[in-house]
Structure formats: C-alpha cells, structure tokens
Enzyme design. Sequence first.
Site, short mmCIF file in Angstrom:
data_model
loop_
_atom_site.label_atom_id
_atom_site.label_comp_id
_atom_site.label_asym_id
_atom_site.label_seq_id
_atom_site.Cartn_x
_atom_site.Cartn_y
_atom_site.Cartn_z
N ASP A 132 46.69 33.89 31.47
CA ASP A 132 45.57 34.67 32.03
C ASP A 132 44.81 35.39 30.93
OD1 ASP A 132 48.19 36.03 32.04
OD2 ASP A 132 47.04 37.79 32.62
N GLY A 180 44.59 38.84 38.72
CA GLY A 180 43.19 39.11 39.03
C GLY A 180 42.76 40.40 38.38
N GLY A 184 42.59 43.70 38.23
CA GLY A 184 43.25 44.80 38.92
C GLY A 184 42.64 46.15 38.56
N ASP A 215 46.85 51.63 39.04
CA ASP A 215 45.89 52.58 39.61
C ASP A 215 44.45 52.13 39.45
OD1 ASP A 215 45.55 52.88 36.92
OD2 ASP A 215 46.03 55.02 36.85
N LYS A 256 35.75 47.91 32.84
CA LYS A 256 37.22 47.85 32.81
C LYS A 256 37.75 49.28 32.95
CE LYS A 256 40.90 45.81 30.01
NZ LYS A 256 41.16 45.09 28.77
N ASP A 311 41.54 40.29 25.82
CA ASP A 311 42.67 41.17 26.10
C ASP A 311 43.26 41.77 24.84
OD1 ASP A 311 44.94 42.56 26.95
OD2 ASP A 311 45.04 41.32 28.75
P1 AMP Z 1 47.02 42.49 31.09
O1 AMP Z 1 48.33 42.93 30.58
O2 AMP Z 1 45.91 43.37 30.66
O3 AMP Z 1 46.73 41.06 30.84
O4 AMP Z 1 47.06 42.69 32.69
C1 AMP Z 1 47.88 41.92 33.53
C2 AMP Z 1 47.50 42.18 34.97
O5 AMP Z 1 47.79 43.54 35.33
C3 AMP Z 1 46.03 41.95 35.29
O6 AMP Z 1 45.95 41.32 36.55
C4 AMP Z 1 45.48 43.34 35.31
O7 AMP Z 1 44.33 43.44 36.12
C5 AMP Z 1 46.63 44.17 35.87
N1 AMP Z 1 46.57 45.57 35.45
C6 AMP Z 1 46.78 46.05 34.21
N2 AMP Z 1 46.61 47.39 34.19
C7 AMP Z 1 46.28 47.77 35.45
C8 AMP Z 1 45.99 49.04 36.06
N3 AMP Z 1 45.96 50.18 35.39
N4 AMP Z 1 45.69 49.02 37.38
C9 AMP Z 1 45.69 47.87 38.08
N5 AMP Z 1 45.96 46.68 37.56
C10 AMP Z 1 46.26 46.61 36.26
MG MG Z 2 44.75 40.44 30.74
#
Ligand code: AMP
Ligand code: MG
Length: 471
Positions: free
Chosen positions: A247, A87, A89, A122, A110, A257
């Site tokens: 995702d 989700g 995050g 965080d 973002k 992404d």
């Molecule tokens: P990604 O690698 O960008 O596809 O992220 C994978 C998951 O990790 C997603 O659900 C993001 O929302 C979460 N995520 C990545 N970086 C952060 C962060 N700094 N704080 C919280 N959630 C994160």
């Molecule tokens: Mg992502």
Amino acid sequence: MNPPRFDNSYARLPQRFYTKLQPKPVASPSVIAVNDALAAQMGLDADWLRSDDGVAMLAGNAMPHGADPLAQVYAGHQFGGWSPQLGDGRANVIGEVLGADGGRWDIQLKGSGPTPYSRRGDGRAGLGPVLREYIVSEAMHALGVPTTRALAAVQTGERVQRETGVPGAILTRAARSHIRVGTFQFFASRDDQEAVSLLLDHAIERHYPEVALGDALGFLTAVIAAQAKLVAKWMGLGFIHGVMNTDNTHVGGLTIDYGPCAFMDAYHPAKVFSSIDQQGRYAYQGQPEVLVWNLAQLATSLLPLIDPDRDKAVTAARTALESFGDYYTAAWKQVFFAKIGFATGGDAQVVLIQDLLTRMSDNGADFTRVFRAMARGQGARDEFVDPTSFDHWETRWGGGDTELMMASNPAIIPRNHRVEEAIQAGLQGDFAPFNRLNAALALPFKDVAEHADLEAAPSNQQLIHQTFCGT
Ligand code: AMP
Ligand code: MG
C-alpha cells in the site's frame, strides 16, 4: 487571487473506489509553510493559499467551489501479511488540478479527520510526522528522486493524543495520483475485474500515456521500470524507506509514505531504522528484492487482464518481473558510476564500487560525506577509521569527472538528527530550524558556507538509532 480550478477525475470513477466525505473541521488553523515553487508548478495561486479561504481549505474547514473530497480505498500486504482493506484513514483527496505543465495533481489533506477506513486511528496527524514528511519529501524532490510533494503544512490548534498529547497538524500532499499497488490488490482480491480494468486505464492515463489503454502487460512493465529506477536512486542516497508495504508502493514510481524513513549516516548494507521492522525486512540492501515481491503482487492483480489464458498470463507476467533485474542493474550502475565520476563503465567498475562500499562499511564511513569529499577532491580518507583503506582504494580508482560527481553526490541530505532537531523546535513553537533546513535542502548539490553545520555527521549523542511510524 484565484482559488484552485478543480477537475476531479478520480471522483468520476464508480463509488466503490472511495467514500466521499468532507474533512472534519479543526479549531483554529495557522499556516506553518506554503510551498511557493510547487504551487506555481501546480498552477495554484500561493497568495490565495495563504488567504483565509486558502487556509480554510488547507485545514479542511471549508472547501472551495469544485472540490469533491473523498477517501480512497485500498488494500495491501503489510510486512508480508495481507490486509484486505486499508484506505485513507486520515486523509482526503479534496480534488485534482491541472498544473501549469498540463500534468494532473491530486491535492490531499493528510490528518484531516476520521474516515470509514480509520480502523482504530483518530484520523489526525501530529505535528512531528507532518514536519518530517514536509522536510524529507521536499528534500527528495530536490535530490532528483520522484516523490509525492508537500504543498503546505498547517497547525490545527487542536491536540492529538499519541504517547503524550502533541499539537495537531495537517500536511497538504500533492502527487500525480495516489494509486498504489494495494489499490489494484483491493479490487483484484474481490474479483472485481471491471474495477481493475477501470483503475488500469485511469493509472495509464495519469502516469504512462505512452502505454495503450487496456494494455495490462505494458503497464506492469512500465511500473517495473519506474520502480527499479526509483529504488536505485534511493540506494544512491543511502535512503531507507522503512515501510515498503504494497500500500506504500506507488504505481507511478513515486516515493510515498514518509513514516519511519531515514538516511544512513555511516554506511552499512544491513541498516534498519524502523522500530517495527524487527526482522529487517526493509533493510537498506533488501529494498530491491522487496520491491520485486511487491511488484509480483501487482502482476498477480493484473493476471486476468494480461491474458484470459491463465498459463499464458503467468508466463508473460513472470517474464516482465524478470526484467526488473536488468532495469535495476542499469539504473544502479548509472547512479553509482556517476557517484565515482564515471559516465559509463562495466564489470570492473562495478567491482570497484563494491570494494569501496565494503571498505566504507568496515570503517564506519559516512555515506554522504565520503562521496561528497571525493567530488571535492579532499577529505574522503578522514571519514575512514583506517584512512589507508581509502588510500588503497583511491589508487585503484584514479579519480573521476569532478563536475559529474558534484552533481551526483549531495552535500546536504535530511540527516535524522537534523530532522529531529527541527521537529523538537517546532513542537516548542519555533519553526526557524524547520525553515532553515528546508532552505538548505532545496539546493543539496551546492556548497553553501552557512550550511556547513548541516553537512556534519551526528556526534554519538546526536545519533538516531530508531525511527517510528508516526502518524
Ligand atoms: P501507513 O503506516 O501510513 O502506511 O498507514 C497504514 C494504514 O493506517 C493506512 O490505511 C492509514 O490510513 C492508517 N492510519 C495511519 N494513521 C492513522 C490515524 N492516525 N488515523 C486513522 N488511520 C490511520
Ligand atoms: Mg501508507
């Protein structure tokens, strides 16, 4: 000056699609960039975006009237392993606007603070990844690749802790939606057929108005076709996404992404940049195959809606997935034939291109520079360790349509070392290289004398071997 006029269709879906929450305010926001051209396309007032109220929105400090911020829930296969709940995050979709062209746009912050989906993160973003996504996503758009866009970037005036402390920033991402294969998987894996159905119609309305509501097979086929074209475009630019998890596979056929992505300098089909991709799962040449795997996950999620009879549904889904090869091959041919200046071609031309690629990989030739030099009619051979290897190929080729090649082979791409240079300067408070790079990347098919340095391949010292899933 006019604030955005919101019309939030995702927020009208049932509560289990998201968590509504306000972004977490930041200390002292300052604007790095506002994308005027995109603002105009989205029907937004760029002057308002730069105003105090606008910056407060871009920083998540105060939402304008009509915003209804939410974090979307999704699931996904990450490097093949199943994550039942991911989700937003570190992101909020603050609302949707209708663009000047009538199209719907999500506005997403973002780096806007923690959400129920943050897991151990965080909820924030560092300046480096924000600049990177801004540069590369806008470059992709200018290169003609469907993508999420960058509407703005702001600094938060706060620091975030990564390997070291770094300046915090927020990217305002804009996209026709943020629906991923993983969004479908989230509901399908919970056997929530009602939600899958609602999501299907929502996605059809936003991305494929030509598909009838409720037509799961038609939707699946449309996504397959859109994604096949998308990845063919990546291949034609030497683009390696780096983290093709489900995702990060957008059902609208957009690139989404920009974590560890990279453009190849020297051509090699097995090239990988991402530090976490140890097995080379998402290597350059493997991208079409991985995509089929991801699309199979979408198909699985849609099975009950394709046909109540499971065997029939599986057969229909399999047939749809098998069509990927034809869509992809057609798109690949269109992209690569144009690169060598042919409007059309057959098997012989495919062999010709493959021969060139083999010679390039044997000779450490720079992917972008070779094709651009061919378009210009000079210099391609100098990119080869053994220039006679190109000479032999050139005789077989016999030349192509110059205009087509100039429009198909960019002079400028966001080379890793240039992106890194812009980030490093930005971290020192100097955004001149960032602005200059963006300006050059906005017209990638034009020869601009002042941008000649940005065309150069990296020296050995400048060469970047690895990229990181920065957040
Ligand atoms: P990604 O690698 O960008 O596809 O992220 C994978 C998951 O990790 C997603 O659900 C993001 O929302 C979460 N995520 C990545 N970086 C952060 C962060 N700094 N704080 C919280 N959630 C994160
Ligand atoms: Mg992502």
